[in-house]
Design a protein around this motif. Structure first.
Motif, PDB file in Angstrom:
ATOM      1  N   ASP A   1     -35.735 -45.593  -6.494  1.00 62.52           N
ATOM      2  CA  ASP A   1     -36.436 -46.469  -7.440  1.00 62.52           C
ATOM      3  C   ASP A   1     -35.731 -46.548  -8.788  1.00 62.52           C
ATOM      4  O   ASP A   1     -36.244 -47.169  -9.722  1.00 62.52           O
ATOM      5  CB  ASP A   1     -37.887 -46.017  -7.625  1.00 62.52           C
ATOM      6  CG  ASP A   1     -38.004 -44.585  -8.122  1.00 62.52           C
ATOM      7  OD1 ASP A   1     -36.967 -43.994  -8.486  1.00 62.52           O
ATOM      8  OD2 ASP A   1     -39.134 -44.054  -8.143  1.00 62.52           O
ATOM      9  N   GLY A   2     -34.557 -45.910  -8.905  1.00 64.07           N
ATOM     10  CA  GLY A   2     -33.747 -46.058 -10.101  1.00 64.07           C
ATOM     11  C   GLY A   2     -34.235 -45.312 -11.323  1.00 64.07           C
ATOM     12  O   GLY A   2     -33.799 -45.598 -12.451  1.00 64.07           O
ATOM     13  N   ASP A   3     -35.117 -44.324 -11.148  1.00 62.92           N
ATOM     14  CA  ASP A   3     -35.614 -43.576 -12.320  1.00 62.92           C
ATOM     15  C   ASP A   3     -34.780 -42.337 -12.620  1.00 62.92           C
ATOM     16  O   ASP A   3     -35.113 -41.557 -13.512  1.00 62.92           O
ATOM     17  CB  ASP A   3     -37.077 -43.191 -12.134  1.00 62.92           C
ATOM     18  CG  ASP A   3     -37.281 -42.194 -10.990  1.00 62.92           C
ATOM     19  OD1 ASP A   3     -36.315 -41.922 -10.237  1.00 62.92           O
ATOM     20  OD2 ASP A   3     -38.419 -41.688 -10.847  1.00 62.92           O
TER      21      ASP A   3
ATOM     22  N   LYS B   1     -41.121 -38.097  -1.775  1.00 63.12           N
ATOM     23  CA  LYS B   1     -41.623 -37.581  -3.054  1.00 63.12           C
ATOM     24  C   LYS B   1     -40.465 -37.226  -3.969  1.00 63.12           C
ATOM     25  O   LYS B   1     -39.400 -36.806  -3.513  1.00 63.12           O
ATOM     26  CB  LYS B   1     -42.504 -36.345  -2.828  1.00 63.12           C
ATOM     27  CG  LYS B   1     -43.784 -36.630  -2.058  1.00 63.12           C
ATOM     28  CD  LYS B   1     -44.619 -35.358  -1.922  1.00 63.12           C
ATOM     29  CE  LYS B   1     -45.911 -35.637  -1.169  1.00 63.12           C
ATOM     30  NZ  LYS B   1     -46.742 -34.413  -1.027  1.00 63.12           N
ATOM     31  N   LYS B   2     -40.688 -37.386  -5.282  1.00 63.78           N
ATOM     32  CA  LYS B   2     -39.657 -37.036  -6.245  1.00 63.78           C
ATOM     33  C   LYS B   2     -39.353 -35.546  -6.166  1.00 63.78           C
ATOM     34  O   LYS B   2     -40.249 -34.720  -5.983  1.00 63.78           O
ATOM     35  CB  LYS B   2     -40.116 -37.379  -7.668  1.00 63.78           C
ATOM     36  CG  LYS B   2     -40.312 -38.864  -7.913  1.00 63.78           C
ATOM     37  CD  LYS B   2     -40.680 -39.114  -9.364  1.00 63.78           C
ATOM     38  CE  LYS B   2     -41.015 -40.592  -9.577  1.00 63.78           C
ATOM     39  NZ  LYS B   2     -39.882 -41.475  -9.218  1.00 63.78           N
TER      40      LYS B   2
ATOM     41  N   THR C   1     -30.932 -29.432 -17.807  1.00 65.12           N
ATOM     42  CA  THR C   1     -29.973 -30.496 -18.102  1.00 65.12           C
ATOM     43  C   THR C   1     -28.990 -30.691 -16.954  1.00 65.12           C
ATOM     44  O   THR C   1     -28.693 -31.829 -16.550  1.00 65.12           O
ATOM     45  CB  THR C   1     -29.202 -30.163 -19.396  1.00 65.12           C
ATOM     46  OG1 THR C   1     -30.126 -30.076 -20.477  1.00 65.12           O
ATOM     47  CG2 THR C   1     -28.170 -31.230 -19.704  1.00 65.12           C
ATOM     48  N   GLN C   2     -28.493 -29.601 -16.398  1.00 62.20           N
ATOM     49  CA  GLN C   2     -27.497 -29.702 -15.326  1.00 62.20           C
ATOM     50  C   GLN C   2     -28.098 -30.237 -14.031  1.00 62.20           C
ATOM     51  O   GLN C   2     -27.440 -30.974 -13.292  1.00 62.20           O
ATOM     52  CB  GLN C   2     -26.840 -28.333 -15.108  1.00 62.20           C
ATOM     53  CG  GLN C   2     -25.994 -27.889 -16.303  1.00 62.20           C
ATOM     54  CD  GLN C   2     -25.452 -26.487 -16.151  1.00 62.20           C
ATOM     55  OE1 GLN C   2     -24.602 -26.213 -15.321  1.00 62.20           O
ATOM     56  NE2 GLN C   2     -25.956 -25.582 -16.979  1.00 62.20           N
ATOM     57  N   LEU C   3     -29.337 -29.882 -13.750  1.00 61.21           N
ATOM     58  CA  LEU C   3     -29.981 -30.419 -12.543  1.00 61.21           C
ATOM     59  C   LEU C   3     -30.271 -31.904 -12.695  1.00 61.21           C
ATOM     60  O   LEU C   3     -30.197 -32.660 -11.712  1.00 61.21           O
ATOM     61  CB  LEU C   3     -31.264 -29.647 -12.246  1.00 61.21           C
ATOM     62  CG  LEU C   3     -31.102 -28.195 -11.796  1.00 61.21           C
ATOM     63  CD1 LEU C   3     -32.452 -27.583 -11.445  1.00 61.21           C
ATOM     64  CD2 LEU C   3     -30.145 -28.083 -10.608  1.00 61.21           C
ATOM     65  N   ALA C   4     -30.572 -32.327 -13.917  1.00 61.72           N
ATOM     66  CA  ALA C   4     -30.792 -33.754 -14.147  1.00 61.72           C
ATOM     67  C   ALA C   4     -29.549 -34.560 -13.814  1.00 61.72           C
ATOM     68  O   ALA C   4     -29.644 -35.716 -13.364  1.00 61.72           O
ATOM     69  CB  ALA C   4     -31.208 -33.994 -15.597  1.00 61.72           C
ATOM     70  N   ASP C   5     -28.376 -33.968 -14.005  1.00 64.45           N
ATOM     71  CA  ASP C   5     -27.117 -34.656 -13.715  1.00 64.45           C
ATOM     72  C   ASP C   5     -26.938 -34.960 -12.232  1.00 64.45           C
ATOM     73  O   ASP C   5     -26.173 -35.856 -11.871  1.00 64.45           O
ATOM     74  CB  ASP C   5     -25.928 -33.817 -14.202  1.00 64.45           C
ATOM     75  CG  ASP C   5     -25.826 -33.790 -15.719  1.00 64.45           C
ATOM     76  OD1 ASP C   5     -26.428 -34.665 -16.373  1.00 64.45           O
ATOM     77  OD2 ASP C   5     -25.147 -32.895 -16.260  1.00 64.45           O
TER      78      ASP C   5
END
Length: 515
Positions: free
Chosen positions: A346-348, A356-357, A379-383
């Motif tokens: 979904d591009g988020d 599920k997210k 921060t690193q997992l968000a990458d």
């Protein structure tokens, strides 16, 4: 650590059988030591949580039959002689002339009575049966002996009995272990408020030489305020300054003495496998997404040394033989998730798994820079498209959530050889252990772990422990932050303030006024 949350504890002395420990006070005058430390527990009851037992020892209130030396061997304290023929039946002679700080005699029966309370009231991490599972404990006050028959032989029971959960306290009469423990240490508690302050006085009955200070004032400080309080003269002594800039400043200032202890602590995050991180692919990708070298050297400024195992590289358990299949590589982490079909549809910016997210509940607390690791990991997992929601709290609340399984990642910092051996620590991942709060299961690990109970040969034990480490690495079962070095820092009014390898010993008689 406490199983109940309270807003504050303002404590006055309570009388025990034979009088309260307040009787030990010489006066409000005399030499006073002002000590600053983080408040690690809202209770001093060793049956409550492990941290509570540690605090009793750290504050100089309670002692055990034995004490760890800096090489993690043990020396006699309340016990002066012992014997065993089969490593199953142990006879300990209790030193003559030892009294509690209220003047009551320390007898074998008094020791058994204390341990009976600790075994009966055990909660969570403070379960003494994890260290000593016995068939019988028989006191003989005339002979001054305590005979312990174990359910299973142990290589060296003394190492377990030196662990602070076996602290010896007076439980006769109207005792209160949570707020007024009465022990045999050099100092006796007179007040305790876990949010702000504790006060102690010289134990006039102390058995092991002169007590150097008449009074001790403990200020419970946040991590950010420790160095400033020392520099301002509000305190004379502080434990574990975790700001690298503050630590460097103090090292360079001739007005302060800085003692850095060799690291046997590991900072790590438990992975709860009864949840989203039970997925092997996801755990492996998480491991590959994390730059531990940068986090240790930059994020926390070198207070930790990078490592791949739950046991520090400084210990003799085959660290150099270990292999990490999930070295830092963001591209490989992304590919692993892509190949598994975990994509952001979904591009988020957050991938989905099974519709599920992928959102991780990460709990941490602000001690020994653990919350800094949490933020860097977020921060690193968000990458790589993984959301980590950080919930920072006090240590007691975090422990309770960990025990309840209400987390995906849970930060911790452990002494890995707390009783002179890593066996108890490695039980955190043993399938049959009540300390396995991460729900890790591996039949090979369990089989090897059980061999430690019957193997007394040190070389063979070391090899088994090496294999256990490798299994955890292969299973991506733990996020290892690194290996932490503790510190003790004093101003020039104080002498002998050195940090011990086993950091259960803070306010000792080694710390004296400088001449």
């Amino acid at each position: 650590l406490s199983s109940l949350l309270v807003t504050a504890m303002a404590v006055t002395m309570l009388a025990g059988c034979g009088g309260s420990s307040k009787e030990s006070s010489s006066s409000d005058n005399g030499k006073t030591l002002k000590f600053g430390c983080f408040s690690y527990s809202e209770s001093l009851d060793p049956a409550n949580m492990i941290n509570s037992a540690w605090c009793s020892s750290r504050y100089g209130i309670g002692e055990c039959l034995f004490k760890y030396k800096d090489d993690l061997s043990v020396e006699n304290t309340i016990c002066d002689e012992y014997s065993t023929e089969d490593n199953k039946t142990w006879v300990f002679h209790i030193r003559d002339g030892v009294k509690f700080s209220n003047g009551n005699d320390v007898t074998p029966s008094a020791i058994k009575a204390c341990w009976d309370v600790l075994y009966a009231n055990k909660t969570g991490s403070s379960n003494p049966s994890k260290f000593m599972d016995y068939e019988s404990i028989t006191p003989d006050d005339d002979a001054r002996t305590l005979t312990i028959v174990l359910k299973q032989a142990k290589a060296d029971l003394r190492k377990d009995l030196a662990y602070p959960v076996f602290v010896i306290l007076d439980v006769s009469g109207d005792y209160d272990l949570a707020e007024n423990p009465i022990g045999t240490g050099p100092y006796a508690l007179t007040s305790f408020d876990s949010k702000t302050k504790a006060t102690l006085v010289k134990n006039k009955y102390y058995w092991n030489g002169e007590v150097p200070y008449d009074n001790v004032e403990i200020d419970f400080l946040s991590e950010d305020n420790k160095a400033l309080a020392l520099q301002n003269g509000d305190i004379n002594l502080v434990e574990n300054v975790t700001s690298t800039s503050d630590l460097d400043t103090l090292k360079k200032d001739d007005n302060f003495n800085v003692s850095i202890g060799q690291g046997v602590r590991t900072g790590f995050a438990y992975i709860n496998e009864k949840g989203i991180l039970g997925d092997d692919t996801l755990r492996q990708a998480v491991q590959m997404a994390l730059d531990h070298k940068t986090m240790c050297e930059v994020t926390v400024g070198g207070l930790y040394t990078e490592g791949i195992s739950v046991l520090p590289s400084s210990l003799a358990y085959g660290y150099d033989n270990l292999k990490n299949p999930y070295t830092y590589n963001v591209d490989n982490a992304k590919k692993l998730l892509d190949d598994a079909g975990y994509k952001d549809t979904d591009g988020d910016g957050i991938r989905e798994m099974n519709g599920k997210k992928i959102s991780i509940n990460y709990i941490t607390y602000e001690n020994r820079r653990l919350s800094d690791f949490a933020q860097a990991i977020q921060t690193q997992l968000a990458d790589i498209g993984i959301e980590a929601k950080i919930n920072s709290m006090d240590a007691d609340r975090e422990w309770n959530k960990m025990v309840a399984g209400e987390y995906d990642l849970c930060d911790s910092n452990w002494i890995t050889v707390g009783n002179g051996d890593p066996t108890e620590y490695m039980a955190n991942w043993y399938g049959k252990s009540d300390a396995n709060f991460c729900n890790y299961k591996n039949a090979e690990y369990d089989k090897l772990y059980e061999q430690l109970d019957t193997e007394f040969d040190e070389a063979k034990r070391a090899k088994i422990i090496e294999q256990l480490q490798q299994i955890l690495i292969n299973d991506a079962a733990v996020i290892v932050h690194g290996y932490y070095n503790s510190s003790m820092i004093s101003d020039k009014t104080v002498s002998g303030a050195n940090i011990h390898t086993a950091d259960y010993y803070w306010l000792t008689t080694e710390i004296t006024p400088a001449e």
